[in-house]
Motif scaffolding. Structure first.
Motif, short mmCIF file in Angstrom:
data_model
loop_
_atom_site.label_atom_id
_atom_site.label_comp_id
_atom_site.label_asym_id
_atom_site.label_seq_id
_atom_site.Cartn_x
_atom_site.Cartn_y
_atom_site.Cartn_z
N ALA A 177 1.05 1.79 8.13
CA ALA A 177 1.34 0.76 9.13
C ALA A 177 2.58 1.05 9.97
O ALA A 177 2.75 0.46 11.03
CB ALA A 177 1.52 -0.59 8.44
N GLU A 178 3.45 1.95 9.50
CA GLU A 178 4.75 2.14 10.15
C GLU A 178 4.65 2.54 11.61
O GLU A 178 5.21 1.90 12.50
CB GLU A 178 5.56 3.19 9.38
N VAL A 179 3.94 3.63 11.89
CA VAL A 179 3.85 4.10 13.27
C VAL A 179 3.05 3.13 14.14
O VAL A 179 3.46 2.83 15.26
CB VAL A 179 3.26 5.53 13.32
N PRO A 180 1.89 2.61 13.66
CA PRO A 180 1.20 1.60 14.47
C PRO A 180 2.06 0.38 14.80
O PRO A 180 2.04 -0.11 15.92
CB PRO A 180 0.01 1.20 13.59
N THR A 181 2.84 -0.10 13.84
CA THR A 181 3.70 -1.26 14.13
C THR A 181 4.83 -0.87 15.07
O THR A 181 5.29 -1.68 15.89
CB THR A 181 4.28 -1.88 12.84
N GLY A 182 5.30 0.37 14.96
CA GLY A 182 6.31 0.85 15.91
C GLY A 182 5.74 0.93 17.31
O GLY A 182 6.41 0.57 18.30
N ALA A 183 4.50 1.38 17.41
CA ALA A 183 3.84 1.44 18.72
C ALA A 183 3.61 0.03 19.27
O ALA A 183 3.69 -0.20 20.48
CB ALA A 183 2.51 2.19 18.60
N ILE A 184 3.31 -0.92 18.39
CA ILE A 184 3.16 -2.31 18.81
C ILE A 184 4.49 -2.82 19.39
O ILE A 184 4.52 -3.50 20.43
CB ILE A 184 2.71 -3.20 17.63
N ALA A 185 5.59 -2.46 18.73
CA ALA A 185 6.91 -2.87 19.23
C ALA A 185 7.18 -2.28 20.60
O ALA A 185 7.71 -2.96 21.49
CB ALA A 185 7.99 -2.44 18.24
N ASP A 186 6.82 -1.02 20.81
CA ASP A 186 7.02 -0.38 22.10
C ASP A 186 6.11 -0.98 23.17
O ASP A 186 6.49 -1.08 24.33
CB ASP A 186 6.75 1.13 21.98
N ARG A 187 4.92 -1.35 22.77
CA ARG A 187 3.92 -1.82 23.74
C ARG A 187 4.08 -3.30 24.07
O ARG A 187 3.96 -3.72 25.22
CB ARG A 187 2.50 -1.55 23.20
N PHE A 188 4.36 -4.12 23.07
CA PHE A 188 4.35 -5.57 23.26
C PHE A 188 5.72 -6.23 23.12
O PHE A 188 5.87 -7.40 23.45
CB PHE A 188 3.37 -6.23 22.27
N GLY A 189 6.71 -5.51 22.58
CA GLY A 189 8.05 -6.09 22.51
C GLY A 189 8.70 -5.93 21.16
O GLY A 189 8.13 -6.28 20.14
N ARG A 190 9.92 -5.40 21.15
CA ARG A 190 10.66 -5.20 19.90
C ARG A 190 11.06 -6.56 19.32
O ARG A 190 11.11 -6.73 18.10
CB ARG A 190 11.91 -4.36 20.17
N ARG A 191 11.38 -7.53 20.21
CA ARG A 191 11.78 -8.86 19.75
C ARG A 191 10.69 -9.52 18.92
O ARG A 191 10.94 -10.04 17.83
CB ARG A 191 12.12 -9.73 20.97
N TRP A 192 9.45 -9.48 19.42
CA TRP A 192 8.34 -10.11 18.68
C TRP A 192 8.03 -9.35 17.41
O TRP A 192 7.60 -9.93 16.41
CB TRP A 192 7.11 -10.20 19.58
N SER A 193 8.26 -8.06 17.43
CA SER A 193 8.06 -7.26 16.23
C SER A 193 9.05 -7.70 15.14
O SER A 193 8.69 -7.81 13.95
CB SER A 193 8.24 -5.78 16.54
N LEU A 194 10.29 -7.97 15.53
CA LEU A 194 11.30 -8.42 14.57
C LEU A 194 10.97 -9.82 14.04
O LEU A 194 11.16 -10.11 12.86
CB LEU A 194 12.68 -8.43 15.22
N VAL A 195 10.48 -10.69 14.91
CA VAL A 195 10.08 -12.05 14.49
C VAL A 195 8.99 -11.98 13.44
O VAL A 195 9.07 -12.63 12.38
CB VAL A 195 9.61 -12.88 15.70
N LEU A 196 7.96 -11.20 13.72
CA LEU A 196 6.85 -11.07 12.78
C LEU A 196 7.31 -10.42 11.48
O LEU A 196 6.92 -10.84 10.38
CB LEU A 196 5.73 -10.23 13.43
N GLY A 197 8.17 -9.41 11.59
CA GLY A 197 8.64 -8.70 10.40
C GLY A 197 9.44 -9.59 9.47
O GLY A 197 9.21 -9.59 8.25
N SER A 198 10.37 -10.37 10.01
CA SER A 198 11.18 -11.24 9.14
C SER A 198 10.36 -12.39 8.57
O SER A 198 10.61 -12.83 7.44
CB SER A 198 12.40 -11.77 9.91
N SER A 199 9.36 -12.86 9.31
CA SER A 199 8.48 -13.92 8.79
C SER A 199 7.67 -13.43 7.60
O SER A 199 7.60 -14.10 6.56
CB SER A 199 7.54 -14.42 9.89
N LEU A 200 7.07 -12.27 7.74
CA LEU A 200 6.29 -11.68 6.65
C LEU A 200 7.18 -11.39 5.43
O LEU A 200 6.78 -11.61 4.29
CB LEU A 200 5.61 -10.39 7.12
N PHE A 201 8.36 -10.89 5.70
CA PHE A 201 9.30 -10.57 4.63
C PHE A 201 9.64 -11.81 3.81
O PHE A 201 9.65 -11.79 2.58
CB PHE A 201 10.57 -9.95 5.23
#
Length: 422
Positions: free
Chosen positions: A65-89
């Motif tokens: 999942a690491e590279v796909p989620t990194g690509a999601i951050a690049d494509r759709f936004g690092r901020r939203w990636s951090l929001v989703l990451g901390s919520s799941l955590f």
């Protein structure tokens, strides 16, 4: 109007710096740090082999999942990636606290790993791009060193507080508190600023972003080797530290004092991170890279050779490497990668580390249960010698070749300009 918008953007980017500090502090201030292995051993009845085997699917998921989620951050936004990451955590940590069976613990590990993949790369990429947007990208190593030190400080405080809380209540209670603390990071991530540059201006589709990021890593041999080296060093640091709690428990340290014994290691990491910039200035980049595996080998051999509680002082060397590695390597890597694929490429770095950890963690657990903890430290001393040094030598050769090629290109360009002038 454009001037006002630009000023607002710059202020927002400057705000991302202190928000990055706050976000990482909340994510690292986890009260389970000093007791999580003991919790699994004593409250859930797991062996060290079972505990480390939990890490295999955890790190395999991170690899996938690491590279796909990194690509999601690049494509759709690092901020939203951090929001989703901390919520799941946060959800994962809560499940971990109430899990009463091996499958449920395994489920929590899966959500935990996925949450981390959404954070890895995205946080550093957002920080670097924010500094670049305000013309401060040359300060990245210094600021990232402070961020690493702050993360270590958060862990240090959690270690000192978490163990007494566990002794006064239960092993599960500080873990549940940690889930709530992680949840506080969600609004911090939401408040971060991302401009219209980078992924928002890019017309690359998700898959193309992913493929391009992987290709960028593969084409640069020096970058490829340093990413592999980074994974080896992270593994040789993190895995032996997993056995720190059993080591202390084996030598008579009770639950309430576990934090006091582990705190100096984190303190060493804080000091090392703060001094990383000066360390590189004095030793040079190559010298700094070669110093890290030497420190790990000495620390592991000391723990393997001395059967006494005070041998725990050798963990200080691992703590220093844990503090030095992130800012030193992140600076080198970030200078070599384009902004629009920064999170993707940084995720490749995490993938390599996760892949090695998925193998090394259960090996460490099996060795510990079959031959004892001293055998674990000897194993990782030998692994560091066998893998890290040869990889560094390959990187050094590739780096020199690239420098010679750059010098040749500059020489040819100079001759062309002279010919045009004539």
């Amino acid at each position: 109007m454009d001037l006002l918008a630009r000023i607002r953007d710059e202020m927002a980017y400057e705000g991302n710096i202190w928000k990055s500090y706050l976000y990482r502090f909340l994510m690292e201030f986890q009260l389970w740090w000093p007791i999580w292995v003991i919790y699994l051993q004593k409250q859930r009845g797991l062996s060290l082999t079972q505990i480390t085997l939990l890490d295999t699917p955890f790190f395999v998921l991170m690899v996938l999942a690491e590279v796909p989620t990194g690509a999601i951050a690049d494509r759709f936004g690092r901020r939203w990636s951090l929001v989703l990451g901390s919520s799941l955590f946060a959800v994962a940590v809560f499940i971990f606290a109430i899990a009463d069976s091996y499958p449920v613990i395994l489920l929590s590990y899966g959500a935990w790993g996925l949450g981390l993949t959404f954070q890895n790369g995205a946080d550093v990429a957002l920080l670097y791009d924010s500094l670049k947007a305000v013309g401060r990208d040359e300060e990245f190593q210094k600021i990232n060193s402070r961020l690493t030190a702050l993360r270590s400080l958060a862990v240090l405080l959690a270690i000192l507080i978490g163990a007494p809380i566990a002794e006064a209540t239960s092993y599960a209670f500080p873990i549940m508190l940690s889930a709530g603390i992680a949840l506080l990071a969600v609004p911090v991530a939401l408040s971060m600023h991302e401009g219209r540059s980078g992924h928002r201006e890019s017309h690359e589709q998700y898959l193309q972003t992913l493929i391009s990021g992987l290709r960028d890593v593969w084409r640069q041999s020096a970058l490829r080797y340093i990413i592999l080296y980074s994974g080896i060093i992270m593994t040789a640091t993190f895995t032996p530290l997993v056995f720190q709690q059993p080591f202390l428990s084996q030598h008579g340290v009770d639950t309430g004092n576990l934090g006091l014994w582990q705190a100096p290691i984190r303190g060493a990491g804080i000091v090392a991170a703060l001094l990383a910039y000066q360390f590189v200035s004095r030793t040079g980049q190559r010298g700094a890279f070669f110093a890290l595996p030497v420190m790990l080998v000495v620390a592991n051999l000391s723990l393997a050779g001395i059967d006494h509680g005070w041998a725990a002082a050798s963990f200080l060397g691992m703590g220093m490497v844990a503090g030095l590695q992130p800012p030193i390597i992140a600076t080198y890597v970030n200078k070599r990668i384009p902004s629009e694929r920064r999170a993707t490429i940084l995720s490749v770095q995490s993938v390599v580390a996760s892949g090695i950890l998925a193998i090394s963690q259960p090996i460490g657990g099996i060795v510990a249960d079959q031959f004892g903890l001293r055998a674990v430290f000897l194993t990782f001393a030998l692994m560091t010698l066998a893998l890290a040094i040869p990889t560094l030598l390959l990187w050094n050769r590739a780096e020199r070749a690239e420098m010679e090629l750059d010098e040749l290109d500059r020489d040819l360009l100079g001759r062309e300009r002279e010919a045009v002038a004539v």
